[in-house]
Design a protein around this motif. Structure first.
Motif, short mmCIF file in Angstrom:
data_model
loop_
_atom_site.label_atom_id
_atom_site.label_comp_id
_atom_site.label_asym_id
_atom_site.label_seq_id
_atom_site.Cartn_x
_atom_site.Cartn_y
_atom_site.Cartn_z
N THR A 44 0.95 -1.30 0.02
CA THR A 44 0.16 0.13 0.04
C THR A 44 0.98 1.21 -0.01
O THR A 44 0.28 2.35 -0.21
CB THR A 44 -0.91 0.15 1.31
N GLN A 78 -11.89 3.99 -0.05
CA GLN A 78 -11.32 3.44 -1.05
C GLN A 78 -9.79 3.02 -0.73
O GLN A 78 -9.03 3.92 -0.20
CB GLN A 78 -11.26 4.26 -2.52
N THR A 80 -6.03 1.48 -2.20
CA THR A 80 -5.14 1.17 -3.19
C THR A 80 -4.13 0.25 -2.88
O THR A 80 -3.27 0.56 -2.08
CB THR A 80 -4.92 2.42 -4.06
N THR A 97 -2.04 -1.64 -10.49
CA THR A 97 -2.63 -1.09 -9.34
C THR A 97 -4.17 -1.63 -9.10
O THR A 97 -4.64 -1.95 -10.01
CB THR A 97 -2.96 0.48 -9.38
N THR A 99 -7.48 -1.40 -6.94
CA THR A 99 -8.30 -0.62 -6.14
C THR A 99 -9.40 -1.11 -5.64
O THR A 99 -10.20 -1.74 -6.65
CB THR A 99 -8.73 0.94 -6.83
#
Length: 195
Positions: A44, A78, A80, A97, A99
């Motif tokens: 992260t 949210q 990521t 990535t 998400t």
């Protein structure tokens, strides 16, 4: 050669419930598929492979093309994650990535993923729910009492069934979350059986 990450996603997404009620922990599974055997990591904090703190199971021991790992987060927002893989020879893939969101205000839903056609009299009823639940099935919409599969509190519900004859076969499914009292509307599943 360099591996390519073909797919990279989290499931479930969104996360709609706490892992244990009252825990403020939310779980999803990071999932990757590569075109070559690879070792994969996640983070992260950084997109630099050697600095990534998370390792997919089997890292540096068992190269795979399908990578799965459970992650827990504690905030409704949210999130990521950076993911990257490298070949057995150490060649890096492009960073991807992933998400995903945590949103516990989403209403309880279920949908059929059952095939619409079967060329065999034996086939599977398949239901997905967006929250863990028990699902029940039957051939009479007023008598849905058979628990699907192993009767597990889960999001994927699969039940083998046997059609008594060829033609349009109808089953009814309803899912419930007993602790919260949530129940889905009745789901009508039609499958054309033609052997």
């Amino acid at each position: 050669t360099t591996p390519n990450i073909l797919t990279a996603f989290a499931a479930p997404n969104p996360i709609t419930e706490e892992y244990f009620p009252g825990s403020k922990n939310y779980q999803t599974t990071l999932q990757l598929q590569t075109d070559k055997l690879a070792f994969c990591k996640y983070s992260t904090l950084t997109n630099v492979f050697n600095s990534m703190e998370g390792e997919f199971p089997g890292y540096e021991e068992d190269a795979k093309t399908i990578q799965l790992t459970n992650v827990f987060v504690t905030e409704q927002k949210q999130h990521t994650y950076f993911v990257q893989c490298q070949s057995v020879a150490g060649l890096p893939a492009q960073v991807k990535t992933i998400t995903f969101n945590v949103n516990t205000n989403v209403s309880f839903k279920a949908r059929s993923t059952t095939q619409l056609f079967s060329n065999k009299t034996s086939y599977f009823l398949s239901i997905e729910t967006n929250k863990r639940a028990y699902c029940y099935y039957g051939t009479d919409q007023f008598s849905i009492t058979n628990c699907m599969g192993s009767c597990n509190f889960t999001t994927t519900h699969i039940q083998p069934v046997s059609a008594p004859k060829e033609g349009n076969i109808t089953y009814y499914v309803q899912c419930t979350r007993a602790a919260t009292g949530e129940t889905t509307p009745l789901i009508k599943i039609n499958t054309l059986v033609d052997t």
